[in-house]
Design an enzyme around this catalytic site. Structure first.
Site, PDB file in Angstrom:
ATOM      1  N   CYS A   1       0.871  -1.176   0.000  1.00 23.43           N
ATOM      2  CA  CYS A   1       0.000   0.000   0.000  1.00 23.43           C
ATOM      3  C   CYS A   1       0.910   1.229   0.000  1.00 23.43           C
ATOM      4  CB  CYS A   1      -0.881  -0.041   1.240  1.00 23.43           C
ATOM      5  SG  CYS A   1      -1.766   1.489   1.592  1.00 23.43           S
ATOM      6  N   HIS A   2       0.391   2.355  -0.464  1.00 28.23           N
ATOM      7  CA  HIS A   2       1.243   3.549  -0.499  1.00 28.23           C
ATOM      8  C   HIS A   2       1.667   4.016   0.878  1.00 28.23           C
ATOM      9  CE1 HIS A   2       0.634   3.502  -4.741  1.00 28.23           C
ATOM     10  NE2 HIS A   2       1.629   4.361  -4.801  1.00 28.23           N
ATOM     11  N   THR A   3       0.959   3.583   1.915  1.00 28.84           N
ATOM     12  CA  THR A   3       1.382   3.962   3.266  1.00 28.84           C
ATOM     13  C   THR A   3       2.685   3.241   3.643  1.00 28.84           C
ATOM     14  OG1 THR A   3      -0.934   4.322   3.785  1.00 28.84           O
ATOM     15  CG2 THR A   3       0.576   4.199   5.651  1.00 28.84           C
TER      16      THR A   3
ATOM     17  N   HIS B   1       1.005  -4.144   5.719  1.00 28.84           N
ATOM     18  CA  HIS B   1      -0.227  -4.137   6.529  1.00 28.84           C
ATOM     19  C   HIS B   1      -1.462  -4.545   5.735  1.00 28.84           C
ATOM     20  CE1 HIS B   1      -0.113  -0.199   4.576  1.00 28.84           C
ATOM     21  NE2 HIS B   1      -1.427  -0.161   4.718  1.00 28.84           N
ATOM     22  N   GLU B   2      -1.295  -5.092   4.514  1.00 29.61           N
ATOM     23  CA  GLU B   2      -2.468  -5.470   3.703  1.00 29.61           C
ATOM     24  C   GLU B   2      -2.275  -6.937   3.312  1.00 29.61           C
ATOM     25  OE1 GLU B   2      -4.045  -2.334   0.915  1.00 29.61           O
ATOM     26  OE2 GLU B   2      -3.888  -3.923  -0.557  1.00 29.61           O
TER      27      GLU B   2
ATOM     28  N   CYS C   1     -11.114  -3.726  20.093  1.00 32.21           N
ATOM     29  CA  CYS C   1     -11.112  -4.522  21.324  1.00 32.21           C
ATOM     30  C   CYS C   1     -12.517  -4.707  21.903  1.00 32.21           C
ATOM     31  CB  CYS C   1     -10.198  -3.889  22.372  1.00 32.21           C
ATOM     32  SG  CYS C   1     -10.877  -2.425  23.177  1.00 32.21           S
TER      33      CYS C   1
ATOM     34  N   CYS D   1     -12.753  -0.644  24.960  1.00 29.39           N
ATOM     35  CA  CYS D   1     -12.171   0.665  25.319  1.00 29.39           C
ATOM     36  C   CYS D   1     -13.189   1.778  25.081  1.00 29.39           C
ATOM     37  CB  CYS D   1     -10.889   0.907  24.517  1.00 29.39           C
ATOM     38  SG  CYS D   1     -11.159   1.335  22.789  1.00 29.39           S
TER      39      CYS D   1
ATOM     40  N   CYS E   1     -14.044   2.087  21.362  1.00 25.88           N
ATOM     41  CA  CYS E   1     -14.885   1.005  20.839  1.00 25.88           C
ATOM     42  C   CYS E   1     -16.314   1.101  21.373  1.00 25.88           C
ATOM     43  CB  CYS E   1     -14.280  -0.355  21.197  1.00 25.88           C
ATOM     44  SG  CYS E   1     -12.864  -0.790  20.174  1.00 25.88           S
TER      45      CYS E   1
ATOM     46  N   CYS F   1      -9.618   2.362  17.816  1.00 29.25           N
ATOM     47  CA  CYS F   1      -9.578   1.608  19.077  1.00 29.25           C
ATOM     48  C   CYS F   1      -8.324   2.038  19.829  1.00 29.25           C
ATOM     49  CB  CYS F   1      -9.538   0.108  18.770  1.00 29.25           C
ATOM     50  SG  CYS F   1      -9.133  -0.923  20.200  1.00 29.25           S
TER      51      CYS F   1
ATOM     52  N   ARG G   1      -2.989   0.927  20.494  1.00 29.17           N
ATOM     53  CA  ARG G   1      -2.460   1.929  19.557  1.00 29.17           C
ATOM     54  C   ARG G   1      -1.134   2.525  20.036  1.00 29.17           C
ATOM     55  NH1 ARG G   1      -0.371   4.375  16.436  1.00 29.17           N
ATOM     56  NH2 ARG G   1      -1.072   5.757  14.768  1.00 29.17           N
TER      57      ARG G   1
ATOM     58  N   CYS H   1      -6.717  -3.275   3.720  1.00 31.34           N
ATOM     59  CA  CYS H   1      -6.536  -1.807   3.763  1.00 31.34           C
ATOM     60  C   CYS H   1      -7.255  -1.055   2.644  1.00 31.34           C
ATOM     61  CB  CYS H   1      -5.058  -1.426   3.787  1.00 31.34           C
ATOM     62  SG  CYS H   1      -4.860   0.367   3.949  1.00 31.34           S
TER      63      CYS H   1
ATOM     64  N   ARG I   1      -2.622  -2.606  -7.354  1.00 37.46           N
ATOM     65  CA  ARG I   1      -2.054  -3.369  -6.256  1.00 37.46           C
ATOM     66  C   ARG I   1      -1.175  -4.496  -6.796  1.00 37.46           C
ATOM     67  NH1 ARG I   1      -2.670   0.376  -3.049  1.00 37.46           N
ATOM     68  NH2 ARG I   1      -3.687   0.156  -1.024  1.00 37.46           N
TER      69      ARG I   1
HETATM   70  N1  LIG Z   1      -6.931   6.950   5.578  1.00 42.51           N
HETATM   71  C1  LIG Z   1      -6.667   5.660   5.424  1.00 42.51           C
HETATM   72  O1  LIG Z   1      -7.100   4.823   6.225  1.00 42.51           O
HETATM   73  C2  LIG Z   1      -5.846   5.203   4.264  1.00 42.51           C
HETATM   74  C3  LIG Z   1      -5.834   3.852   3.892  1.00 42.51           C
HETATM   75  C4  LIG Z   1      -5.113   3.464   2.761  1.00 42.51           C
HETATM   76  C5  LIG Z   1      -4.383   4.389   2.049  1.00 42.51           C
HETATM   77  N2  LIG Z   1      -4.376   5.683   2.455  1.00 42.51           N
HETATM   78  C6  LIG Z   1      -3.667   6.720   1.690  1.00 42.51           C
HETATM   79  O2  LIG Z   1      -4.456   7.009   0.541  1.00 42.51           O
HETATM   80  C7  LIG Z   1      -3.635   7.568  -0.474  1.00 42.51           C
HETATM   81  C8  LIG Z   1      -3.920   6.874  -1.788  1.00 42.51           C
HETATM   82  O3  LIG Z   1      -3.480   5.541  -1.764  1.00 42.51           O
HETATM   83  P1  LIG Z   1      -3.377   4.698  -3.138  1.00 42.51           P
HETATM   84  O4  LIG Z   1      -2.810   3.380  -2.773  1.00 42.51           O
HETATM   85  O5  LIG Z   1      -4.669   4.754  -3.893  1.00 42.51           O
HETATM   86  O6  LIG Z   1      -2.281   5.594  -3.897  1.00 42.51           O
HETATM   87  P2  LIG Z   1      -1.885   5.736  -5.426  1.00 42.51           P
HETATM   88  O7  LIG Z   1      -0.541   6.389  -5.454  1.00 42.51           O
HETATM   89  O8  LIG Z   1      -2.076   4.457  -6.148  1.00 42.51           O
HETATM   90  O9  LIG Z   1      -2.952   6.748  -6.035  1.00 42.51           O
HETATM   91  C9  LIG Z   1      -2.787   8.122  -6.011  1.00 42.51           C
HETATM   92  C10 LIG Z   1      -3.277   8.703  -7.343  1.00 42.51           C
HETATM   93  O10 LIG Z   1      -3.236  10.119  -7.229  1.00 42.51           O
HETATM   94  C11 LIG Z   1      -2.776  10.672  -8.467  1.00 42.51           C
HETATM   95  N3  LIG Z   1      -2.231  11.991  -8.178  1.00 42.51           N
HETATM   96  C12 LIG Z   1      -1.012  12.311  -7.644  1.00 42.51           C
HETATM   97  N4  LIG Z   1      -0.902  13.641  -7.501  1.00 42.51           N
HETATM   98  C13 LIG Z   1      -2.066  14.174  -7.948  1.00 42.51           C
HETATM   99  C14 LIG Z   1      -2.558  15.520  -8.040  1.00 42.51           C
HETATM  100  N5  LIG Z   1      -1.839  16.554  -7.655  1.00 42.51           N
HETATM  101  N6  LIG Z   1      -3.802  15.694  -8.535  1.00 42.51           N
HETATM  102  C15 LIG Z   1      -4.561  14.642  -8.950  1.00 42.51           C
HETATM  103  N7  LIG Z   1      -4.134  13.360  -8.883  1.00 42.51           N
HETATM  104  C16 LIG Z   1      -2.908  13.130  -8.383  1.00 42.51           C
HETATM  105  C17 LIG Z   1      -1.778   9.640  -8.968  1.00 42.51           C
HETATM  106  O11 LIG Z   1      -1.602   9.766 -10.368  1.00 42.51           O
HETATM  107  C18 LIG Z   1      -2.442   8.325  -8.553  1.00 42.51           C
HETATM  108  O12 LIG Z   1      -3.295   7.847  -9.579  1.00 42.51           O
HETATM  109  C19 LIG Z   1      -2.206   7.434   0.048  1.00 42.51           C
HETATM  110  O13 LIG Z   1      -1.835   8.678   0.622  1.00 42.51           O
HETATM  111  C20 LIG Z   1      -2.309   6.374   1.129  1.00 42.51           C
HETATM  112  O14 LIG Z   1      -1.274   6.501   2.085  1.00 42.51           O
HETATM  113  C21 LIG Z   1      -5.102   6.111   3.521  1.00 42.51           C
HETATM  114  N1  LIG Z   2       1.940   7.209  11.282  1.00 38.21           N
HETATM  115  C1  LIG Z   2       1.250   7.997  10.323  1.00 38.21           C
HETATM  116  C2  LIG Z   2      -0.234   7.692  10.375  1.00 38.21           C
HETATM  117  C3  LIG Z   2      -0.723   7.506   9.020  1.00 38.21           C
HETATM  118  C4  LIG Z   2      -2.210   7.243   9.004  1.00 38.21           C
HETATM  119  O1  LIG Z   2      -3.005   8.169   9.094  1.00 38.21           O
HETATM  120  N2  LIG Z   2      -2.586   5.986   8.868  1.00 38.21           N
HETATM  121  C5  LIG Z   2      -3.963   5.634   8.639  1.00 38.21           C
HETATM  122  C6  LIG Z   2      -3.971   4.343   7.924  1.00 38.21           C
HETATM  123  S1  LIG Z   2      -3.160   4.425   6.380  1.00 38.21           S
HETATM  124  C7  LIG Z   2      -3.294   2.868   5.799  1.00 38.21           C
HETATM  125  O2  LIG Z   2      -2.745   2.778   4.593  1.00 38.21           O
HETATM  126  C8  LIG Z   2      -4.743   5.421   9.925  1.00 38.21           C
HETATM  127  O3  LIG Z   2      -5.498   4.495  10.087  1.00 38.21           O
HETATM  128  N3  LIG Z   2      -4.609   6.317  10.843  1.00 38.21           N
HETATM  129  C9  LIG Z   2      -5.222   6.207  12.138  1.00 38.21           C
HETATM  130  C10 LIG Z   2      -4.265   5.601  13.118  1.00 38.21           C
HETATM  131  O4  LIG Z   2      -3.081   5.483  12.777  1.00 38.21           O
HETATM  132  O5  LIG Z   2      -4.696   5.242  14.227  1.00 38.21           O
HETATM  133  C11 LIG Z   2       1.488   9.462  10.502  1.00 38.21           C
HETATM  134  O6  LIG Z   2       1.684   9.867  11.665  1.00 38.21           O
HETATM  135  O7  LIG Z   2       1.486  10.180   9.494  1.00 38.21           O
HETATM  136 ZN   LIG Z   3      -2.737   0.923   3.608  1.00 38.21          ZN
HETATM  137 ZN   LIG Z   4     -10.999  -0.685  21.605  1.00 42.09          ZN
END
Ligand SMILES: NC(=O)c1ccc[n+]([C@@H]2O[C@H](COP(=O)([O-])OP(=O)(O)OC[C@H]3O[C@@H](n4cnc5c(N)ncnc54)[C@H](O)[C@@H]3O)[C@@H](O)[C@H]2O)c1
Ligand SMILES: N[C@@H](CCC(=O)N[C@@H](CSCO)C(=O)NCC(=O)O)C(=O)O
Ligand SMILES: [Zn+2]
Ligand SMILES: [Zn+2]
Length: 379
Positions: free
Chosen positions: A47-49, A69-70, A99, A102, A105, A113, A117, A177, A372
């Site tokens: 994943c990109h994270t 993580h995926e 859990c 907490c 939850c 949760c 964490r 994820c 992916r």
């Molecule tokens: N909040 C969460 O729980 C959670 C979970 C999973 C992933 N994420 C985050 O979500 C984001 C996306 O993940 P992904 O796997 O789909 O990533 P990815 O890199 O596959 O997709 C990102 C897309 O954005 C496009 N892009 C880049 N810059 C741009 C811009 N300025 N304007 C328009 N488009 C642009 C890219 O061309 C690409 O298609 C990442 O930051 C990842 O860390 C968050």
């Molecule tokens: N350590 C990072 C946190 C990044 C973040 O926000 N993670 C998301 C999941 S991304 C999955 O691809 C998330 O779930 N956040 C809530 C949590 O971490 O409890 C930073 O500090 O930037």
């Molecule tokens: Zn992820």
């Molecule tokens: Zn909990």
């Protein structure tokens, strides 16, 4: 050979330092302690994270560590007091724990949760604040409480979802994820209604899952915004109805979207991790009610900004983690939905490699054609 209670030596991809290629090492994985589960990981996606933390921009990034993580796997052994899973169960590790006890939850207001964490944020297990991974006695940090770039990992029992044994693990690993995050951002966080106009910024896996979720919710228009026009063809299959490439306009992208939608969209989703785009995503929302959800993860030190007037005049700014899904309760439900062909998963998998090829897999992530990449851990 029975491995229960023994240290297992297996292969894992170790990130020794930020941005340096991962190294496949023989890693010792200690037996699970009370409240812990040791899992044989069969398949993991990237994943990109993972790339974000590896880059050194994550304030919680610690090295050396085992990222990932995926994933999906099979329980190898459990520690004392673990009742909800047993050896042989098919599972998905969950970086967002559940859990059920907490304050978070029990609130009924969030999927976050608080139980483990604090430990998962500093790369250790809760009970003794130590790692279960080592190389010749040197501890290696855990990551997100999952560390799935290893043939075996140890997770907290509140961080593992038991799933149908019929589900193909090489596919449902994605339900750890990206796909749930996008679907849940629409269904749980924004609660998009039928007929809504939706804008999705970033058409990677997460953005495409947002589009899929919006289509299922009955959105009337789903506008996909990406700077890579190659994304547009594939995005149609996930429900995107029209495309905008910001590079083709002189105007700010929020103005382009407002003009296209008679005043703005009902819902927007930022799926990139770019704070300027987060601002644009908020500002392309309709006055009075438009809601923007931040999904992308932005680097350490980055901050969002907008004129407060944007919120005074009724726009709402939200964020989502794992799409608001309660992990242990709802990941098995998502797996069943996939088995019933109600949600896509296979369509997000563009590449399959082995653990030994993990650095190539990271390179692929930066190519437009990759959504992916799934790694086989025991091939
Ligand atoms: N909040 C969460 O729980 C959670 C979970 C999973 C992933 N994420 C985050 O979500 C984001 C996306 O993940 P992904 O796997 O789909 O990533 P990815 O890199 O596959 O997709 C990102 C897309 O954005 C496009 N892009 C880049 N810059 C741009 C811009 N300025 N304007 C328009 N488009 C642009 C890219 O061309 C690409 O298609 C990442 O930051 C990842 O860390 C968050
Ligand atoms: N350590 C990072 C946190 C990044 C973040 O926000 N993670 C998301 C999941 S991304 C999955 O691809 C998330 O779930 N956040 C809530 C949590 O971490 O409890 C930073 O500090 O930037
Ligand atoms: Zn992820
Ligand atoms: Zn909990």
């Amino acid at each position: 050979m029975a491995t229960e209670g023994q240290v297992i030596t297996c292969k894992a991809a170790v990130a020794w330092e930020a941005n340096k290629p991962l190294v496949i090492e023989d890693v010792q994985v200690a037996p699970p302690q009370a409240g812990e589960v040791r899992v044989k990981i069969l398949f993991t996606a990237l994943c990109h994270t993972d790339a974000y933390t590896w880059s050194g921009k994550d304030p919680e990034g610690l090295f050396p560590c085992i990222l990932g993580h995926e994933a999906a796997g099979i329980v190898e052994s459990v520690g004392e007091g673990v009742t909800e899973v047993q050896p042989g169960d098919h599972v998905i590790p969950c970086y967002q724990a559940e859990c059920r006890e907490c304050k978070f939850c029990k609130s009924g207001k969030t999927n976050l949760c608080g139980k483990v964490r604090a430990a998962t944020g500093v790369g250790v297990m809760m009970s003794d604040r130590k790692s279960r991974f080592s190389i010749n006695g040197k501890p290696i940090y855990h990551f997100m409480g999952t560390s799935t770039f290893s043939q075996y990992t140890v997770v907290h029992d509140v961080s593992v979802a038991k799933i149908s044994p019929q589900a193909p693990l090489d596919k449902v690993c994605l339900l750890g994820c990206g796909v749930p995050t996008g679907l849940g951002a629409v269904w749980n966080t924004a609660k998009v209604e039928a007929g809504s106009i939706v804008a999705v910024f970033g058409l990677g896996t997460v953005g495409l899952a947002v589009a899929e979720g919006a289509k299922a919710a009955g959105a009337s228009r789903i506008i996909g915004i990406d700077i890579d026009s190659k994304k547009f063809d594939v995005a149609k299959n996930f429900g995107v109805t029209e495309f905008v490439n910001p590079k083709e306009y002189d105007k700010p992208i929020q103005q382009v979207i407002v003009d296209l939608t008679d005043g703005g969209v009902d819902y927007s989703f930022e799926c990139i991790g770019n704070v300027s785009v987060m601002r644009a995503a908020l500002e392309c929302c309709h006055k009075g009610w438009g809601t923007s959800v931040i999904v992308g993860v932005a680097a350490s030190g980055q901050e969002i900004s907008t004129r407060p007037f944007q919120l005074v005049t009724g726009r709402v700014w939200k964020g989502t983690a794992f799409g608001g899904f309660k992990s242990r309760s709802q990941v098995p439900w998502l797996v069943d939905k996939y088995m019933n062909k109600e949600i896509k998963v296979d369509e997000y998998i563009t590449h399959s490699l082995t653990l030994a090829e993990i650095n190539e897999a990271f390179d692929l992530m930066h190519e437009g054609g990759c959504l992916r990449c799934v790694l086989s851990l025991h091939a």
